[in-house]
Design an enzyme around this catalytic site. Sequence first.
Site, short mmCIF file in Angstrom:
data_model
loop_
_atom_site.label_atom_id
_atom_site.label_comp_id
_atom_site.label_asym_id
_atom_site.label_seq_id
_atom_site.Cartn_x
_atom_site.Cartn_y
_atom_site.Cartn_z
N ARG A 114 11.33 19.31 -37.58
CA ARG A 114 11.53 18.44 -36.41
C ARG A 114 10.95 17.08 -36.78
NH1 ARG A 114 10.32 19.72 -30.13
NH2 ARG A 114 12.34 20.67 -30.50
N ASP A 233 19.01 16.14 -19.50
CA ASP A 233 17.83 16.16 -20.38
C ASP A 233 16.92 15.04 -19.89
OD1 ASP A 233 16.04 16.51 -22.50
OD2 ASP A 233 17.32 15.49 -23.99
N CYS A 273 17.82 21.39 -21.35
CA CYS A 273 17.24 21.95 -22.57
C CYS A 273 15.74 22.20 -22.44
CB CYS A 273 17.52 21.04 -23.76
SG CYS A 273 16.82 19.40 -23.56
N1 CP Z 1 14.16 22.31 -25.93
C1 CP Z 1 13.24 22.19 -26.90
O1 CP Z 1 13.54 21.96 -28.05
O2 CP Z 1 11.97 22.33 -26.45
P1 CP Z 1 10.65 22.01 -27.30
O3 CP Z 1 10.61 20.51 -27.47
O4 CP Z 1 9.51 22.51 -26.45
O5 CP Z 1 10.73 22.70 -28.61
N1 NVA Z 2 15.80 14.49 -25.89
C1 NVA Z 2 14.54 15.21 -25.90
C2 NVA Z 2 14.77 16.65 -26.20
C3 NVA Z 2 13.53 17.50 -26.14
C4 NVA Z 2 13.79 18.93 -26.49
C5 NVA Z 2 13.63 14.58 -26.93
O1 NVA Z 2 14.10 14.27 -28.03
O2 NVA Z 2 12.45 14.41 -26.64
#
Ligand code: CP
Ligand code: NVA
Length: 316
Positions: A114, A233, A273
């Site tokens: 991530r 979102d 999400c």
């Molecule tokens: N939806 C999602 O990816 O949640 P987190 O940021 O908590 O992993």
């Molecule tokens: N768009 C949000 C999604 C979190 C799961 C972000 O990138 O923070």
Amino acid sequence: MIQTNGLSPSGKFDFVDILGMQRPALEHVLAVAARLKAQYRSTGRNDPMAAGKTLAMIFEKPSLRTRVSFEVAMIHLGGSAIYITPGEIGLGTRESVPDAARVLSGFCDSIMARTFAHDTVVQLARHSNRPVTNALTDRSHPCQVMADLLTIREHFGSLSGLTLAYVGDGNNVARSLMEACAVFGLKFRIAAPVGYELDHSDVQMASRVPGFDFQATTDPREAVKAADIIYTDTWVSMGQENEKAQRMKIFTPYQINAQLIAAAPAHAVVMHCLPAYRGVEITDEAMDFDRSIVFQQAENRLHFQKGLLAVQLGGQ
Ligand code: CP
Ligand code: NVA
């Protein structure tokens, strides 16, 4: 050249973005995920397909769902996961991304990451000889959206002919949803304020998929009027915290609430999400009503990723 999506010449199954993947490969992962979910639900049993295998989990940003669901998925499959804290590797500062990819592939059997920059995941995939999975970047969030397809199919019985309306910021989740709708043949509607739409170039790329039905508007009611799924979102994604005050003003008309749901067909479901900022992009009423499937959606992160890891590591 190593591909960043699907099977590379060395046979590893990278999962970086939905667009560009072969639909049968994605269908296969969904089928494995659904099978493992059904088995786990009915027997409480998991097959140790990843016994002795290790997943490296690189996080430059916070997480609840992604971190825990990947880690539990590895435990269910008989393997282990190593959580690498934000800042620990210093990707691109303390060590180059290609070097980190080469080192991690010597220790671990799979890598998920991530990151802020999407290119970091692309580079990891290019320089690792182990499968690499995008666990959210500033560009996309494909694991979330594939888990969402599993949820939508469970609810409606099939994906074909459905209309998904996304209301809010044209962000990473919206982009992956658009790509999934293009690849799986759902109609995609998006309502976003001027200046916060999906990039024209990304819409053009998705529109190359034959038959893709895409419409963009600034009007949330227009977007949801024929929707089977209403999706939103956060208005402030991770890394955009300094834009919060301005975004709160601009996005106010884009809240998912009872009035907007009333403008959609009576069977439309609500998805998010998560994490949700209740009372901001979505009201309590919308989160908690009987056609909200947000927590089924969250649980399916575990099941989709078990399917993905079973394909990447378990010979499925
Ligand atoms: N939806 C999602 O990816 O949640 P987190 O940021 O908590 O992993
Ligand atoms: N768009 C949000 C999604 C979190 C799961 C972000 O990138 O923070």
